[in-house]
Design a protein around this motif. Structure first.
Motif, short mmCIF file in Angstrom:
data_model
loop_
_atom_site.label_atom_id
_atom_site.label_comp_id
_atom_site.label_asym_id
_atom_site.label_seq_id
_atom_site.Cartn_x
_atom_site.Cartn_y
_atom_site.Cartn_z
N GLY A 16 154.54 89.30 -15.57
CA GLY A 16 155.69 89.48 -16.45
C GLY A 16 156.20 88.14 -16.92
O GLY A 16 155.56 87.10 -16.74
N GLN A 17 157.38 88.17 -17.50
CA GLN A 17 158.00 86.94 -18.00
C GLN A 17 158.92 86.35 -16.94
O GLN A 17 159.86 87.01 -16.50
CB GLN A 17 158.79 87.21 -19.28
N LEU A 18 158.64 85.12 -16.55
CA LEU A 18 159.44 84.43 -15.54
C LEU A 18 159.99 83.14 -16.12
O LEU A 18 159.29 82.44 -16.86
CB LEU A 18 158.58 84.09 -14.32
N THR A 19 161.22 82.81 -15.78
CA THR A 19 161.77 81.51 -16.10
C THR A 19 161.85 80.73 -14.80
O THR A 19 162.45 81.20 -13.83
CB THR A 19 163.16 81.62 -16.75
N ILE A 20 161.21 79.58 -14.78
CA ILE A 20 161.12 78.76 -13.58
C ILE A 20 161.91 77.48 -13.81
O ILE A 20 161.68 76.78 -14.80
CB ILE A 20 159.65 78.44 -13.25
N THR A 21 162.85 77.22 -12.91
CA THR A 21 163.66 76.00 -12.98
C THR A 21 163.26 75.10 -11.83
O THR A 21 163.34 75.50 -10.67
CB THR A 21 165.16 76.33 -12.91
N GLU A 22 162.80 73.91 -12.17
CA GLU A 22 162.36 72.96 -11.16
C GLU A 22 163.54 72.21 -10.54
O GLU A 22 164.67 72.29 -11.04
CB GLU A 22 161.36 72.00 -11.77
N GLU A 23 163.27 71.49 -9.48
CA GLU A 23 164.29 70.77 -8.73
C GLU A 23 165.07 69.79 -9.61
O GLU A 23 166.25 69.56 -9.42
CB GLU A 23 163.62 70.03 -7.57
N ASN A 24 164.42 69.23 -10.64
CA ASN A 24 165.06 68.27 -11.53
C ASN A 24 165.91 68.95 -12.61
O ASN A 24 166.48 68.28 -13.47
CB ASN A 24 164.02 67.36 -12.17
N GLY A 25 165.98 70.28 -12.59
CA GLY A 25 166.79 71.02 -13.56
C GLY A 25 166.05 71.47 -14.80
O GLY A 25 166.58 72.24 -15.60
N GLU A 26 164.83 71.00 -15.00
CA GLU A 26 164.05 71.41 -16.17
C GLU A 26 163.51 72.82 -15.97
O GLU A 26 163.08 73.17 -14.88
CB GLU A 26 162.90 70.44 -16.42
N SER A 27 163.56 73.63 -17.04
CA SER A 27 163.10 75.02 -16.98
C SER A 27 161.97 75.25 -17.96
O SER A 27 161.87 74.57 -18.98
CB SER A 27 164.24 75.97 -17.32
N PHE A 28 161.15 76.24 -17.64
CA PHE A 28 160.12 76.68 -18.58
C PHE A 28 159.89 78.17 -18.38
O PHE A 28 160.18 78.73 -17.33
CB PHE A 28 158.81 75.89 -18.42
N VAL A 29 159.39 78.82 -19.42
CA VAL A 29 159.09 80.25 -19.38
C VAL A 29 157.59 80.41 -19.18
O VAL A 29 156.79 79.75 -19.84
CB VAL A 29 159.54 80.95 -20.68
N ALA A 30 157.23 81.29 -18.25
CA ALA A 30 155.82 81.59 -17.98
C ALA A 30 155.60 83.08 -18.20
O ALA A 30 156.30 83.90 -17.61
CB ALA A 30 155.46 81.20 -16.55
N ASN A 31 154.67 83.42 -19.07
CA ASN A 31 154.27 84.81 -19.28
C ASN A 31 153.00 85.02 -18.47
O ASN A 31 151.91 84.62 -18.88
CB ASN A 31 154.05 85.10 -20.77
N VAL A 32 153.17 85.62 -17.30
CA VAL A 32 152.10 85.73 -16.31
C VAL A 32 151.42 87.09 -16.45
O VAL A 32 152.08 88.12 -16.36
CB VAL A 32 152.68 85.56 -14.89
N PRO A 33 150.11 87.13 -16.64
CA PRO A 33 149.42 88.42 -16.77
C PRO A 33 149.18 89.07 -15.40
O PRO A 33 149.15 88.39 -14.37
CB PRO A 33 148.09 88.04 -17.42
N ASP A 34 149.02 90.38 -15.39
CA ASP A 34 148.63 91.09 -14.16
C ASP A 34 147.35 90.47 -13.63
O ASP A 34 146.43 90.13 -14.39
CB ASP A 34 148.36 92.57 -14.44
N GLY A 35 147.27 90.29 -12.30
CA GLY A 35 146.07 89.78 -11.66
C GLY A 35 145.90 88.28 -11.69
O GLY A 35 144.91 87.76 -11.18
N HIS A 36 146.87 87.56 -12.23
CA HIS A 36 146.77 86.10 -12.32
C HIS A 36 146.87 85.48 -10.92
O HIS A 36 147.67 85.92 -10.10
CB HIS A 36 147.89 85.55 -13.21
N VAL A 37 146.07 84.45 -10.67
CA VAL A 37 146.12 83.71 -9.41
C VAL A 37 146.39 82.26 -9.75
O VAL A 37 145.79 81.70 -10.66
CB VAL A 37 144.79 83.83 -8.63
N MET A 38 147.32 81.64 -9.01
CA MET A 38 147.61 80.23 -9.22
C MET A 38 147.73 79.51 -7.89
O MET A 38 148.03 80.13 -6.87
CB MET A 38 148.91 80.03 -10.02
N TRP A 39 147.47 78.22 -7.91
CA TRP A 39 147.68 77.37 -6.75
C TRP A 39 148.67 76.31 -7.15
O TRP A 39 148.66 75.83 -8.29
CB TRP A 39 146.37 76.71 -6.31
N HIS A 40 149.56 75.94 -6.24
CA HIS A 40 150.56 74.92 -6.55
C HIS A 40 150.82 74.08 -5.32
O HIS A 40 150.90 74.60 -4.21
CB HIS A 40 151.87 75.61 -6.99
N GLU A 41 150.99 72.77 -5.53
CA GLU A 41 151.39 71.88 -4.44
C GLU A 41 152.82 72.22 -4.02
O GLU A 41 153.56 72.88 -4.77
CB GLU A 41 151.32 70.43 -4.89
#
Length: 69
Positions: A16-41
């Motif tokens: 779905g549509q997610l808005t992600i706000t990072e620790e520094n206050g910057e935000s971005f919108v992510a349109n994530v499809p069903d079944g998506h896999v991600m890795w993050h530090e």
């Protein structure tokens, strides 16, 4: 709510549509499809569901050893 994760893999069972706000206050919108896999530090962030559908994610994080706590 702001929170932290260790290194993580995320599987989006339902995307779905997610808005992600990072620790520094910057935000971005992510349109994530069903079944998506991600890795993050390790990171701190806040996630808001800004779409009109339910989002279901399964998160698997690296275990922290005692000396890292």
């Amino acid at each position: 709510m702001p929170h932290r994760h260790h290194n993580e893999t995320v599987y989006f069972h339902k995307g779905g549509q997610l808005t992600i706000t990072e620790e520094n206050g910057e935000s971005f919108v992510a349109n994530v499809p069903d079944g998506h896999v991600m890795w993050h530090e390790a990171w701190a962030h806040r996630v808001s569901n800004t779409g009109d559908t339910e989002v279901v994610a399964i998160i698997v994080e690296s275990k922290v050893s005692r000396h890292e706590q």
